[in-house]
Enzyme design. Structure first.
Site, short mmCIF file in Angstrom:
data_model
loop_
_atom_site.label_atom_id
_atom_site.label_comp_id
_atom_site.label_asym_id
_atom_site.label_seq_id
_atom_site.Cartn_x
_atom_site.Cartn_y
_atom_site.Cartn_z
N ASN A 152 0.81 -1.22 0.00
CA ASN A 152 0.00 0.00 0.00
C ASN A 152 0.84 1.27 0.00
O ASN A 152 0.30 2.38 0.00
CB ASN A 152 -0.99 0.01 1.18
CG ASN A 152 -0.29 -0.08 2.53
OD1 ASN A 152 0.93 0.10 2.63
ND2 ASN A 152 -1.06 -0.36 3.58
N GLY A 154 5.14 3.00 -0.99
CA GLY A 154 6.53 2.84 -1.37
C GLY A 154 6.79 1.91 -2.54
O GLY A 154 6.03 1.85 -3.51
N ILE A 155 7.88 1.15 -2.43
CA ILE A 155 8.29 0.24 -3.50
C ILE A 155 7.24 -0.84 -3.72
O ILE A 155 6.98 -1.24 -4.86
CB ILE A 155 9.66 -0.38 -3.17
CG1 ILE A 155 10.73 0.72 -3.06
CG2 ILE A 155 10.07 -1.39 -4.23
CD1 ILE A 155 12.07 0.23 -2.54
N GLY A 156 6.64 -1.31 -2.64
CA GLY A 156 5.61 -2.34 -2.76
C GLY A 156 4.43 -1.87 -3.57
O GLY A 156 3.87 -2.62 -4.39
N SER A 277 18.50 -6.51 0.70
CA SER A 277 19.20 -5.24 0.64
C SER A 277 20.70 -5.48 0.63
O SER A 277 21.19 -6.50 1.14
CB SER A 277 18.83 -4.37 1.86
OG SER A 277 19.67 -3.23 1.94
N TYR A 309 18.56 -4.76 11.30
CA TYR A 309 18.11 -4.69 9.90
C TYR A 309 19.08 -5.45 9.00
O TYR A 309 18.66 -6.24 8.14
CB TYR A 309 18.01 -3.23 9.47
CG TYR A 309 17.56 -3.04 8.04
CD1 TYR A 309 16.22 -3.19 7.68
CD2 TYR A 309 18.48 -2.72 7.04
CE1 TYR A 309 15.80 -3.02 6.38
CE2 TYR A 309 18.07 -2.55 5.73
CZ TYR A 309 16.73 -2.70 5.40
OH TYR A 309 16.32 -2.54 4.10
#
Length: 437
Positions: A152, A154-156, A277, A309
């Site tokens: 919903n 950004g990149i997605g 990443s 992360y």
């Protein structure tokens, strides 16, 4: 005297590179692509999809490209709006209903791919400046079903949007349903007949993952594309309702569990795309340090959000590596990727310092459409058929860190992750069929 020496060296260096560029320009072919045909040649396709080449000067034909010496084939459905027809005299022609024109040339010739001796034989067609929609140019994904987590924003969102605009049925797997409805509304404005669905998914709760999979199986009988995109970054130490550190569970553990639950709907040619990443290169996990406590600390004493992360992104690649090995015989394609450095999205929302840094570098980083291109490439590129267990950056295969290529580390992570999932889903110690993989 030293200043004049430095100046002379600089001038000499510039002259050398100028001469070097002139020489390279002289010896390089006029075409900027080795795929470009020489003058007088034409590319055609047979009814069964084999590409051949016509030399109008000699009136001859051949199966191999006159420049590369490679054979090509066309495959897949016709581009959206095209129809294959046969005339009364038996000639095949193609109708472009959108532009109301006909042609005897197969429109899929523009996307012909080279025949491969090995599954991993493919050349780079795109780069870091490519948009996701450019990767899909001319492609018709009608009939395909995709799930995109965290779609919903950004990149997605750009990944889901690009797939939906090309006819794919896209299931938005998100926690915030109101934001998801608004995101789908934007896509509907561009393509009113786009097929988008919502199924609630909270990756901080493994039981929510179970519920998502059950709801998905009630609505759909197959899954062609699974994009594990959702993630968190820069969170302070927090624990999920399941008792695990949030970054680890959201970025890795819940995605692993989701993949195993929907496995029965994945068939030959289905693709699992895991968004990792380049930060995985800075993880501190190894065969000697990997443990449940290292993956999911129990206190903030030795916790650093950046390392959490990094470690979760290494887990993504190790999970993909092991999954690709386990599912290779089933011809399910599993690949991981890096979308781009410090892309301006909602990923940095958890700390003002990260928001400031991301804002400063924004003019020099990828747009969201560019960042989604590698995901879309891994999900749809015809040349990646049979190519599994790979890592991509800028729509190009590249080598991940040594740790990310360690099969023993991947297997240890798999076993630890399975035990952590079972501790929540089956606390009595009995394996359910869903996780007994």
């Amino acid at each position: 005297m030293r200043m004049w020496s430095v100046l002379y060296d600089n001038v000499s260096c510039r002259c050398y590179f100028t001469v070097h560029l002139l020489i390279m320009a002289a010896i390089m072919p006029d075409s900027d692509s080795e795929d470009e045909l020489p003058p007088g040649w034409e590319e055609r396709a047979t009814v069964d999809g084999s590409v051949y080449y016509v030399n109008h000067a000699t009136k001859g034909t051949q199966w191999t490209h006159p420049r590369t010496g490679k054979k090509k084939v066309v495959s897949g459905d016709l581009p959206f709006g095209w129809e294959k027809c046969v005339s009364e005299d038996g000639k095949v022609f193609y109708v472009d209903h959108a532009n109301r024109r006909t042609t005897y040339s197969d429109p899929r010739l523009a996307f012909a791919t080279e025949e491969k001796e090995h599954a991993q034989d493919f050349r780079q067609r795109f780069d870091g400046s490519t948009m996701a929609l450019q990767v899909l140019h001319g492609r018709d994904l009608a009939g395909k079903v995709a799930v995109v987590t965290g779609s919903n924003t950004g990149i997605g969102f750009e990944t889901a949007r690009s797939l939906a605009l090309h006819g794919c049925i896209v299931v938005f797997a998100c926690r915030d349903l109101n934001r998801t409805r608004a995101a789908i509304g934007k896509i509907k404005e561009e393509r009113p007949n786009a097929t988008c669905d919502i199924i609630e998914l909270d990756l901080a709760r493994l039981h929510s993952v179970t519920k998502f999979a059950a709801n998905f199986k009630l609505r759909y009988k197959k899954l062609d594309i699974l994009v594990l995109n959702a993630g968190v970054f820069g969170l302070p130490f927090t624990v999920t309702p399941d008792g695990y550190e949030t970054t680890f569970q959201v970025n890795h553990l819940s995605h692993m569990y989701l993949t195993l639950l929907v496995e029965p709907l994945l068939g030959q040619g289905s693709r699992v795309v895991i968004v990792s990443s380049e930060s995985h290169r800075f993880a501190n996990l190894s065969s000697t340090t990997l443990s449940q406590t290292a993956l999911s600390p129990t206190s903030a004493t030795h916790f650093w959000s950046m390392m959490a992360y990094n470690n979760s992104k290494l887990c993504n690649i190790l999970f993909g590596l092991e999954l690709a090995r386990m599912w290779e015989e089933r011809d399910i394609i599993v690949n991981t990727l890096h979308p781009g450095n410090m892309v301006s999205s909602n990923l940095n929302r958890n700390w003002w310092f990260y928001r400031l840094v991301f804002a400063i570098v924004r003019p020099f980083t990828k747009s969201l459409q560019q960042a989604a291109s590698t995901t879309v490439y891994c999900a749809t590129a015809p040349e990646l058929e049979g190519a599994t267990g790979l890592y991509f950056n800028n729509c190009c295969r590249c080598e991940p860190s040594k740790a990310a290529q360690d099969p023993e580390l991947a297997q240890v992570l798999w076993q630890l992750s399975m035990s952590m999932i079972q501790a929540v889903i089956s606390p009595d110690g009995e394996c359910t069929a869903a996780v007994d993989i």
